[in-house]
Design a protein around this motif. Structure first.
Motif, PDB file in Angstrom:
ATOM      1  N   THR A  86      -3.204   0.169  -3.616  1.00 25.10           N
ATOM      2  CA  THR A  86      -3.125  -1.069  -2.846  1.00 25.10           C
ATOM      3  C   THR A  86      -2.942  -2.204  -3.839  1.00 25.10           C
ATOM      4  N   ASP A 100      -5.896  -1.764  -6.493  1.00 29.95           N
ATOM      5  CA  ASP A 100      -6.938  -0.781  -6.209  1.00 29.95           C
ATOM      6  C   ASP A 100      -6.300   0.602  -6.259  1.00 29.95           C
ATOM      7  N   TRP A 101      -6.875   1.479  -7.071  1.00 23.88           N
ATOM      8  CA  TRP A 101      -6.302   2.804  -7.353  1.00 23.88           C
ATOM      9  C   TRP A 101      -7.371   3.840  -7.088  1.00 23.88           C
ATOM     10  N   LEU A 102      -7.113   4.766  -6.167  1.00 22.11           N
ATOM     11  CA  LEU A 102      -8.124   5.756  -5.781  1.00 22.11           C
ATOM     12  C   LEU A 102      -7.512   7.141  -5.766  1.00 22.11           C
ATOM     13  N   ASP A 116     -10.249  -0.318 -10.449  1.00 24.34           N
ATOM     14  CA  ASP A 116      -9.913  -1.645  -9.945  1.00 24.34           C
ATOM     15  C   ASP A 116      -9.323  -2.443 -11.099  1.00 24.34           C
ATOM     16  N   THR A 121      -7.222  -6.005 -12.434  1.00 30.49           N
ATOM     17  CA  THR A 121      -6.854  -7.392 -12.167  1.00 30.49           C
ATOM     18  C   THR A 121      -6.046  -7.921 -13.341  1.00 30.49           C
ATOM     19  N   SER A 162       0.848  -1.188   0.000  1.00 28.82           N
ATOM     20  CA  SER A 162       0.000   0.000   0.000  1.00 28.82           C
ATOM     21  C   SER A 162       0.886   1.241   0.000  1.00 28.82           C
ATOM     22  N   ARG A 168     -12.096   6.009  -8.898  1.00 28.41           N
ATOM     23  CA  ARG A 168     -11.532   4.733  -8.467  1.00 28.41           C
ATOM     24  C   ARG A 168     -11.367   3.818  -9.678  1.00 28.41           C
ATOM     25  N   THR A 204     -13.535   1.266 -13.905  1.00 28.18           N
ATOM     26  CA  THR A 204     -13.503   2.535 -13.187  1.00 28.18           C
ATOM     27  C   THR A 204     -14.863   2.837 -12.574  1.00 28.18           C
ATOM     28  N   SER A 205     -14.838   3.687 -11.550  1.00 33.06           N
ATOM     29  CA  SER A 205     -16.079   4.083 -10.890  1.00 33.06           C
ATOM     30  C   SER A 205     -16.946   4.971 -11.772  1.00 33.06           C
TER      31      SER A 205
END
Length: 200
Positions: free
Chosen positions: A70, A91-93, A101, A103, A60, A99, A124-125
């Motif tokens: 993270t 995880d990228w914020l 995510d 994988t 992190s 945000r 993305t969010s």
């Protein structure tokens, strides 16, 4: 038989009956299933020791402009070039709330760069989903970059391009002059042969 004699017999017999009942309860009680409910990690200890692996590592950090990173993996095999990780999730914020995510089957962390490869999916969010062979995420600033072709599903259609870059809109000089973290909102930029299929 007199009443006194009956009382004497009962004083002997009743404790013996109680003892027999307790013994029967312990002998015929069900086996405890506590052990079956305990979760165990399915890890081959001998293989882990032989292959020099690290199981379930997590990294992190926070970039210079405030983005939180993270990075998790199922396992990491150390090596001369920083090692290789399998089943990677990032995880990228950003400070503005965006945000992402990510994988990938494999990846690694080396010299301030997180590299995910082997078929990366990013969600993305803001409603975007991107698929690309490889994505690099910098650990010093909130930049995600893919240079080996991207297929994206946007809220308004599909995009294919040779390159993608998600970064703050402000230049470095503007970011230094800006008091807010992140130097402005993030911009998703596609280049190198962009094709858009609009789906209203």
């Amino acid at each position: 038989m007199s009443r006194t004699r009956i009382v004497r017999w009962l004083r002997v017999m009743l404790p013996l009956v109680a003892l027999a009942m307790l013994s029967t309860m312990f002998l015929f009680s069900r086996g405890s299933d506590v052990e079956s409910r305990i979760p165990y990690a399915e890890v081959d200890a001998q293989a882990a020791a032989r292959d020099n692996r690290i199981v379930a590592p997590e990294y992190s950090g926070v970039t210079g402009d405030g983005a939180q990173l993270t990075l998790r993996a199922a396992q990491v095999t150390p090596g001369g070039s920083g090692g290789a990780a399998g089943d990677v999730a990032l995880d990228w914020l950003r400070p503005d709330g965006l945000r992402a995510d990510l994988t990938a089957p494999q990846g690694g962390l080396l010299d301030g760069l997180v590299r995910l490869e082997g078929g990366v999916r990013m969600t993305t969010s803001s409603g975007w989903q991107l698929d690309t062979p490889q994505i690099d995420a910098r650990t010093d600033t909130s930049v995600l970059q893919a240079d080996r072709g991207v297929e994206a599903q946007a809220p308004f259609g599909r995009i294919t391009a040779g390159r993608m870059r998600l970064a703050p809109a402000a230049t470095e000089a503007e970011a230094a002059a800006d008091d807010s973290a992140g130097g402005g909102a993030a911009v998703l930029n596609f280049s190198d042969g962009v094709r858009l299929i609009y789906q209203p």
